[in-house]
Design an enzyme around this catalytic site. Structure first.
Site, PDB file in Angstrom:
ATOM      1  N   SER A 144     -40.519   2.184   8.956  1.00 46.42           N
ATOM      2  CA  SER A 144     -40.226   3.534   8.478  1.00 46.42           C
ATOM      3  C   SER A 144     -41.448   4.435   8.415  1.00 46.42           C
ATOM      4  O   SER A 144     -41.330   5.623   8.153  1.00 46.42           O
ATOM      5  CB  SER A 144     -39.576   3.482   7.093  1.00 46.42           C
ATOM      6  N   LYS A 182     -44.775   4.778   1.065  1.00 43.68           N
ATOM      7  CA  LYS A 182     -44.148   6.044   1.452  1.00 43.68           C
ATOM      8  C   LYS A 182     -45.034   7.231   1.103  1.00 43.68           C
ATOM      9  O   LYS A 182     -45.961   7.128   0.315  1.00 43.68           O
ATOM     10  CB  LYS A 182     -42.808   6.221   0.711  1.00 43.68           C
TER      11      LYS A 182
END
Length: 224
Positions: A144, A182
Site C-alpha cells: 500500500s 502510513k
C-alpha cells in the site's frame, strides 16, 4: 565540472587517504564540509561515484578509493592543502563507525494493519541513513506504500517519537494491537492514515485509537 562541495569532498578524502591510509567516516566528512546531515554526504559521494572521481570498495566499511582528482586540484596540491584540510586541521572528530546495529522489531503492514511484534534480532544499517535520535527497524509487508517507493520486503528505518505532523510517514499503533505504516493526517476530529497506492482506501480512526510509534527516516532494501 564539480560543485564546490563535491570538489571539497574529493580533496578531503584524498588528503585523509594520503595521511592515514584510511578513508574518513561519514561523520568526519559531514563535519569537515560543515553539512547539516550525513544524507548530504551520501548524495555527494553518489555524485562523485557517477562522475568516476571515487569508488566504494565492496564488502568493506569506510572504504573509498580516489580514482582521479579535479584538474584544478591537481595543479594546486603541490603548493597548498585543500580548503577543507586547512580549516579542519587539528579539529577532526574521532573516527565513527559507519555501520550501526539497530533493533529489528518484526513486520509492519503497508496494507491492512497486521500485528507488530517485538524481536531480539538486530539490523546493520549504514549510519548515513540515520539522523539524530533512537531508531529501530521493521520489515515491510504489503504494497500500500509502493507509490512512496516503499516495497514489500523493505526495511523501514523508524525514529522513535510519539508525535507527528500532517504529511509525515509514521508507524501508527491501532487500538494498542496492530501497527501500520502510513501517511499521517488530521481530518476534523479524526485521524486519517493514507496509503500511497490508489488501490487502497484511507483509514480513519478516533484519536484515542491511534498511538504514534515513530516517524519513517529511511528505507533499506536488500537484493538477493
Amino acid at each position: 565540472m564539480l560543485t564546490r562541495k563535491q570538489h571539497e569532498l574529493v580533496c578531503f578524502i584524498n588528503d585523509r587517504l594520503t595521511e592515514t591510509g584510511v578513508s574518513p567516516s561519514f561523520e568526519e566528512m559531514k563535519e569537515a564540509l560543515e553539512l547539516k546531515s550525513k544524507s548530504g554526504v551520501h548524495r555527494l559521494i553518489s555524485a562523485l561515484e557517477e562522475r568516476q572521481f571515487i569508488r566504494r570498495l565492496p564488502n568493506r566499511a569506510r572504504a573509498l578509493e580516489v580514482l582521479r582528482m579535479p584538474e584544478r586540484a591537481e595543479k594546486k596540491r603541490a603548493t597548498s592543502p585543500s580548503p577543507v584540510t586547512r580549516r579542519q586541521l587539528g579539529q577532526l572528530p574521532q573516527p565513527a563507525n559507519d555501520v550501526i546495529e539497530i533493533p529489528l522489531h518484526g513486520r509492519i503492514a503497508a496494507g491492512v494493519p497486521i500485528e507488530a511484534f517485538e524481536g531480539a534480532t538486530t539490523l546493520a544499517v549504514p549510519a548515513a541513513l540515520l539522523g539524530q535520535g533512537d531508531h529501530y527497524a521493521l520489515e515491510v509487508a504489503g504494497d500500500s506504500m509502493v507509490e512512496a517507493g516503499i516495497l514489500d520486503g523493505d526495511y523501514a528505518l523508524v525514529k522513535r517519537q510519539d508525535v507527528a505532523r500532517d504529511g509525515e510517514i509514521v508507524v501508527a499503533l491501532i487500538d494498542d494491537a496492530e501497527a501500520t505504516l502510513k501517511y499521517f493526517r488530521r481530518e476534523g476530529a479524526m485521524i486519517r492514515l493514507d496509503p500511497a497506492n490508489r488501490a487502497y482506501d484511507p483509514q480513519r480512526y478516533a484519536p484515542a485509537q491511534v498511538r504514534i510509534q515513530g516517524k519513517l527516516s529511511g528505507i533499506l532494501r536488500r537484493y538477493n
